[in-house]
Write a protein that holds these residues in place. Structure first.
Motif, PDB file in Angstrom:
ATOM      1  N   ARG A  32       0.841  -1.192   0.000  1.00  0.00           N
ATOM      2  CA  ARG A  32       0.000   0.000   0.000  1.00  0.00           C
ATOM      3  C   ARG A  32       0.875   1.240   0.000  1.00  0.00           C
ATOM      4  N   GLN A  35       0.821   8.247   0.603  1.00  0.00           N
ATOM      5  CA  GLN A  35       0.566   9.488  -0.109  1.00  0.00           C
ATOM      6  C   GLN A  35      -0.144  10.452   0.833  1.00  0.00           C
ATOM      7  N   ARG A  42      -7.474  13.185 -11.398  1.00  0.00           N
ATOM      8  CA  ARG A  42      -7.141  12.717 -12.737  1.00  0.00           C
ATOM      9  C   ARG A  42      -6.208  13.725 -13.425  1.00  0.00           C
ATOM     10  N   TYR A  59      -1.635   9.967 -13.105  1.00  0.00           N
ATOM     11  CA  TYR A  59      -2.802   9.370 -12.460  1.00  0.00           C
ATOM     12  C   TYR A  59      -4.021   9.524 -13.363  1.00  0.00           C
ATOM     13  N   ASP A  62      -9.610   6.407 -10.547  1.00  0.00           N
ATOM     14  CA  ASP A  62     -10.051   5.045 -10.252  1.00  0.00           C
ATOM     15  C   ASP A  62      -8.877   4.137  -9.876  1.00  0.00           C
ATOM     16  N   ASN A  63      -7.898   4.705  -9.142  1.00  0.00           N
ATOM     17  CA  ASN A  63      -6.744   3.950  -8.638  1.00  0.00           C
ATOM     18  C   ASN A  63      -5.832   3.423  -9.748  1.00  0.00           C
ATOM     19  N   LYS A  64      -5.833   4.088 -10.934  1.00  0.00           N
ATOM     20  CA  LYS A  64      -5.026   3.643 -12.068  1.00  0.00           C
ATOM     21  C   LYS A  64      -3.971   4.689 -12.414  1.00  0.00           C
ATOM     22  N   THR A 107      -2.259  -0.505 -11.300  1.00  0.00           N
ATOM     23  CA  THR A 107      -2.872   0.036 -10.091  1.00  0.00           C
ATOM     24  C   THR A 107      -1.876   0.967  -9.401  1.00  0.00           C
ATOM     25  N   LEU A 108      -2.397   1.829  -8.565  1.00  0.00           N
ATOM     26  CA  LEU A 108      -1.547   2.747  -7.814  1.00  0.00           C
ATOM     27  C   LEU A 108      -0.546   1.980  -6.962  1.00  0.00           C
ATOM     28  N   GLU A 109      -0.970   0.856  -6.397  1.00  0.00           N
ATOM     29  CA  GLU A 109      -0.094   0.044  -5.540  1.00  0.00           C
ATOM     30  C   GLU A 109       1.056  -0.555  -6.344  1.00  0.00           C
TER      31      GLU A 109
END
Length: 225
Positions: A32, A35, A42, A59, A62-64, A107-109
């Protein structure tokens, strides 16, 4: 002579950065991300500090995150399931060697890889004003897919600055080139490369593979300095 110098700079930068990539991407696995500050929007420009370099992405909401990363797999398969998997160290390093990369959405992770995320930190020092967030995201999405890769001329930082400021640039590349220039200006670099060339001739004999580098590399460094 300019082409030869560019070739030498590319190869030297590759050797220097392969170790950097391997060490930086193998520090920890996806986790995780950390941030701080307001929620991501966006079109935000994201930075993830690594060991000796910084990775960048855009970014998308939607976490992408869209980001440019070296990857050899697109040259070997069209299996979408495999291509969507997280880029491993081996895929990254071989892709870097063969100058193969892709702009992909993760994904952001997966993008952060457990590191702290910095948001829009470039905006204050950028020469151009940031484009509207929606336009930034659309520019990033339009580039998704396989792309040629270069550590100096087309890396992840070039990608995000093109998207957010409509002008591709890389501060990391500029700093690395300044470091190379300082080495070239040092006359000791010419002496060292010349001595190494002479040693190679002594041990491996007089041949084009040993004689030409002994002459051309020190001469190129001398002319460039």
């Amino acid at each position: 002579m300019i082409n030869l110098f560019t070739f030498l700079v590319e190869k030297l930068s590759l050797l220097c950065n392969l170790k950097v990539f391997f060490a930086a991407t193998s520090v920890q696995g996806p986790d995780r991300p950390t941030q701080r500050g307001p929620p991501l929007r966006r079109g935000d420009l994201l930075e993830v500090p690594r060991t000796l370099f910084t990775h960048f992405g855009i970014y998308l909401g939607d976490n992408k995150v869209a980001h440019l990363i070296p990857d050899i797999l697109p040259m070997l398969t069209h299996d979408r399931r495999l291509l969507r998997s997280v880029v491993t160290n081996k895929r990254l390093i071989v892709g870097c060697v063969y100058k193969c990369a892709s702009v992909r959405v993760d994904t952001l992770e997966d993008f952060a890889y457990g590191s702290r995320i910095l948001v829009n930190r470039m905006d204050g020092g950028a020469a151009a004003k940031a484009l509207p967030g929606e336009e930034v995201a659309r520019r990033a999405e339009a580039l998704v897919g396989s792309v040629p890769y270069s550590l100096l001329w087309n890396n992840c930082e070039h990608f995000v600055t093109h998207c957010r400021y409509a002008s591709a640039a890389s501060r990391q590349t500029e700093q690395f080139c300044e470091y190379l220039k300082s080495l070239i200006r040092d006359q000791r670099s010419i002496l060292v490369t010349g001595m190494l060339g002479i040693v190679s001739i002594v041990f491996f004999g007089m041949a084009p593979s040993t004689t030409l580098p002994t002459i051309l590399i020190p001469f190129t460094l001398w002319m460039a300095g």
